[in-house]
Design a protein around this motif. Structure first.
Motif, PDB file in Angstrom:
ATOM      1  N   ARG A  69       0.849  -1.210  -0.015  1.00 25.37           N
ATOM      2  CA  ARG A  69       0.119  -0.045   0.000  1.00 25.37           C
ATOM      3  C   ARG A  69       0.806   1.307   0.033  1.00 25.37           C
ATOM      4  O   ARG A  69       1.987   1.176   0.469  1.00 25.37           O
ATOM      5  CB  ARG A  69      -0.856   0.202   1.094  1.00 25.37           C
ATOM      6  CG  ARG A  69      -1.922  -1.228   1.106  1.00 25.37           C
ATOM      7  CD  ARG A  69      -2.968  -0.703   2.451  1.00 25.37           C
ATOM      8  NE  ARG A  69      -3.890  -2.173   2.525  1.00 25.37           N
ATOM      9  CZ  ARG A  69      -4.924  -2.102   1.559  1.00 25.37           C
ATOM     10  NH1 ARG A  69      -4.910  -1.258   0.657  1.00 25.37           N
ATOM     11  NH2 ARG A  69      -5.687  -3.214   1.678  1.00 25.37           N
ATOM     12  N   GLY A  70       0.298   2.227  -0.553  1.00 29.67           N
ATOM     13  CA  GLY A  70       1.006   3.615  -0.748  1.00 29.67           C
ATOM     14  C   GLY A  70       0.262   4.518  -1.140  1.00 29.67           C
ATOM     15  O   GLY A  70      -0.997   4.577  -1.310  1.00 29.67           O
ATOM     16  N   THR A  71       0.661   5.736  -1.504  1.00 27.68           N
ATOM     17  CA  THR A  71       0.009   6.780  -2.368  1.00 27.68           C
ATOM     18  C   THR A  71       0.784   6.634  -3.556  1.00 27.68           C
ATOM     19  O   THR A  71       1.741   6.794  -3.831  1.00 27.68           O
ATOM     20  CB  THR A  71       0.092   8.094  -1.525  1.00 27.68           C
ATOM     21  OG1 THR A  71       1.298   8.652  -1.169  1.00 27.68           O
ATOM     22  CG2 THR A  71      -0.466   7.871  -0.144  1.00 27.68           C
ATOM     23  N   PHE A  72      -0.055   7.411  -4.745  1.00 32.52           N
ATOM     24  CA  PHE A  72       0.226   7.620  -6.045  1.00 32.52           C
ATOM     25  C   PHE A  72      -0.413   8.590  -6.523  1.00 32.52           C
ATOM     26  O   PHE A  72      -1.765   8.842  -6.015  1.00 32.52           O
ATOM     27  CB  PHE A  72      -0.221   6.023  -6.749  1.00 32.52           C
ATOM     28  CG  PHE A  72       0.390   5.963  -8.114  1.00 32.52           C
ATOM     29  CD1 PHE A  72       1.761   5.370  -8.117  1.00 32.52           C
ATOM     30  CD2 PHE A  72      -0.037   6.664  -9.127  1.00 32.52           C
ATOM     31  CE1 PHE A  72       2.439   5.145  -9.326  1.00 32.52           C
ATOM     32  CE2 PHE A  72       0.677   6.424 -10.439  1.00 32.52           C
ATOM     33  CZ  PHE A  72       2.085   5.732 -10.485  1.00 32.52           C
ATOM     34  N   TRP A  73       0.379   9.301  -7.157  1.00 32.71           N
ATOM     35  CA  TRP A  73      -0.711  10.519  -8.300  1.00 32.71           C
ATOM     36  C   TRP A  73      -0.172  10.436  -9.591  1.00 32.71           C
ATOM     37  O   TRP A  73       0.786  10.074  -9.896  1.00 32.71           O
ATOM     38  CB  TRP A  73      -0.415  11.518  -7.629  1.00 32.71           C
ATOM     39  CG  TRP A  73       0.816  12.481  -7.523  1.00 32.71           C
ATOM     40  CD1 TRP A  73       1.795  12.474  -6.558  1.00 32.71           C
ATOM     41  CD2 TRP A  73       1.462  13.314  -8.597  1.00 32.71           C
ATOM     42  NE1 TRP A  73       2.909  13.243  -6.455  1.00 32.71           N
ATOM     43  CE2 TRP A  73       2.824  13.681  -7.818  1.00 32.71           C
ATOM     44  CE3 TRP A  73       1.498  13.625  -9.670  1.00 32.71           C
ATOM     45  CZ2 TRP A  73       3.614  14.475  -8.624  1.00 32.71           C
ATOM     46  CZ3 TRP A  73       2.073  14.363 -10.450  1.00 32.71           C
ATOM     47  CH2 TRP A  73       3.339  14.785  -9.759  1.00 32.71           C
ATOM     48  N   MET A  74      -1.193  10.896 -10.318  1.00 31.97           N
ATOM     49  CA  MET A  74      -1.114  11.081 -11.815  1.00 31.97           C
ATOM     50  C   MET A  74      -1.517  12.613 -12.121  1.00 31.97           C
ATOM     51  O   MET A  74      -2.280  13.015 -11.636  1.00 31.97           O
ATOM     52  CB  MET A  74      -1.822  10.125 -12.705  1.00 31.97           C
ATOM     53  CG  MET A  74      -1.450   8.430 -12.120  1.00 31.97           C
ATOM     54  SD  MET A  74      -2.527   7.214 -12.598  1.00 31.97           S
ATOM     55  CE  MET A  74      -3.644   7.427 -11.305  1.00 31.97           C
ATOM     56  N   GLU A  75      -0.667  13.047 -13.329  1.00 26.86           N
ATOM     57  CA  GLU A  75      -0.909  14.387 -13.671  1.00 26.86           C
ATOM     58  C   GLU A  75      -0.473  15.230 -12.752  1.00 26.86           C
ATOM     59  O   GLU A  75       0.493  16.492 -13.040  1.00 26.86           O
ATOM     60  CB  GLU A  75      -2.278  14.408 -14.109  1.00 26.86           C
ATOM     61  CG  GLU A  75      -2.921  13.614 -15.424  1.00 26.86           C
ATOM     62  CD  GLU A  75      -4.072  13.816 -15.774  1.00 26.86           C
ATOM     63  OE1 GLU A  75      -4.559  14.837 -15.848  1.00 26.86           O
ATOM     64  OE2 GLU A  75      -4.910  12.895 -15.897  1.00 26.86           O
ATOM     65  N   ASP A  76      -0.903  15.556 -11.599  1.00 28.39           N
ATOM     66  CA  ASP A  76      -0.273  16.307 -10.583  1.00 28.39           C
ATOM     67  C   ASP A  76      -0.765  15.962  -8.990  1.00 28.39           C
ATOM     68  O   ASP A  76      -1.490  15.180  -8.825  1.00 28.39           O
ATOM     69  CB  ASP A  76      -1.100  17.824 -10.969  1.00 28.39           C
ATOM     70  CG  ASP A  76      -2.276  17.980 -10.576  1.00 28.39           C
ATOM     71  OD1 ASP A  76      -2.595  17.798  -9.533  1.00 28.39           O
ATOM     72  OD2 ASP A  76      -3.159  18.343 -11.682  1.00 28.39           O
ATOM     73  N   ALA A  77       0.148  16.497  -8.184  1.00 30.61           N
ATOM     74  CA  ALA A  77      -0.167  16.128  -6.849  1.00 30.61           C
ATOM     75  C   ALA A  77      -1.394  16.129  -6.205  1.00 30.61           C
ATOM     76  O   ALA A  77      -1.709  15.477  -5.191  1.00 30.61           O
ATOM     77  CB  ALA A  77       1.178  16.793  -5.949  1.00 30.61           C
TER      78      ALA A  77
END
Length: 142
Positions: A69-77
């Motif tokens: 598990r973790g955090t992920f972003w796409m395009e911008d934070a």
């Protein structure tokens, strides 16, 4: 002998492959290609450290979360959200993305890249964040 590009089908024991990834790594990722043709590549990889914003020039990417598990972003934070097993993350080539936080290890993805992703296809938004050699173990020159 059949070369990989001539191979028409295959079976992979992904869980067995994962068992052979090291417990720690100097690079952000360690991977193993399952298939690699001009049209697409499939690989399994483990993430060892938070991954700074980066993108890939040559391929779209599909990331299926196998574990962790973790955090992920796409395009911008502002799109940062938690991920976990069973989720599929997708983004087109050139899309900036990052994995800022690992919350539960091991973080392992099954990745399908279309077309094939070259191991060195990694561009960090901030060049000080890394190089292909710091990103992926296979890019380290002995």
């Amino acid at each position: 002998m059949t070369t990989e590009s001539e191979q028409r089908s295959a079976r992979f024991n992904v869980l067995e492959i994962i068992k052979h990834f090291p417990e720690t790594a100097e690079t952000l990722l360690v991977d193993q290609y399952l298939t690699s043709t001009e049209a697409a590549s499939a690989r399994v990889f483990r993430v060892y450290k938070g991954t700074p914003p980066h993108y890939h020039v040559g391929c779209d990417e599909y990331l299926f979360v196998l574990s962790g598990r973790g955090t992920f972003w796409m395009e911008d934070a502002s799109t940062e959200a938690e991920f976990g097993p069973g989720q599929l993350l997708y983004f087109k080539k050139g899309t900036v993305h990052a994995l800022p936080e690992i919350r539960e290890e091991p973080v392992v993805f099954l990745s399908v890249d279309t077309p094939r992703r070259e191991p060195t296809d990694i561009v960090f938004v901030n060049p000080e964040d890394g190089t292909p050699a710091t990103f992926l173990a296979r890019n380290v020159k002995d």
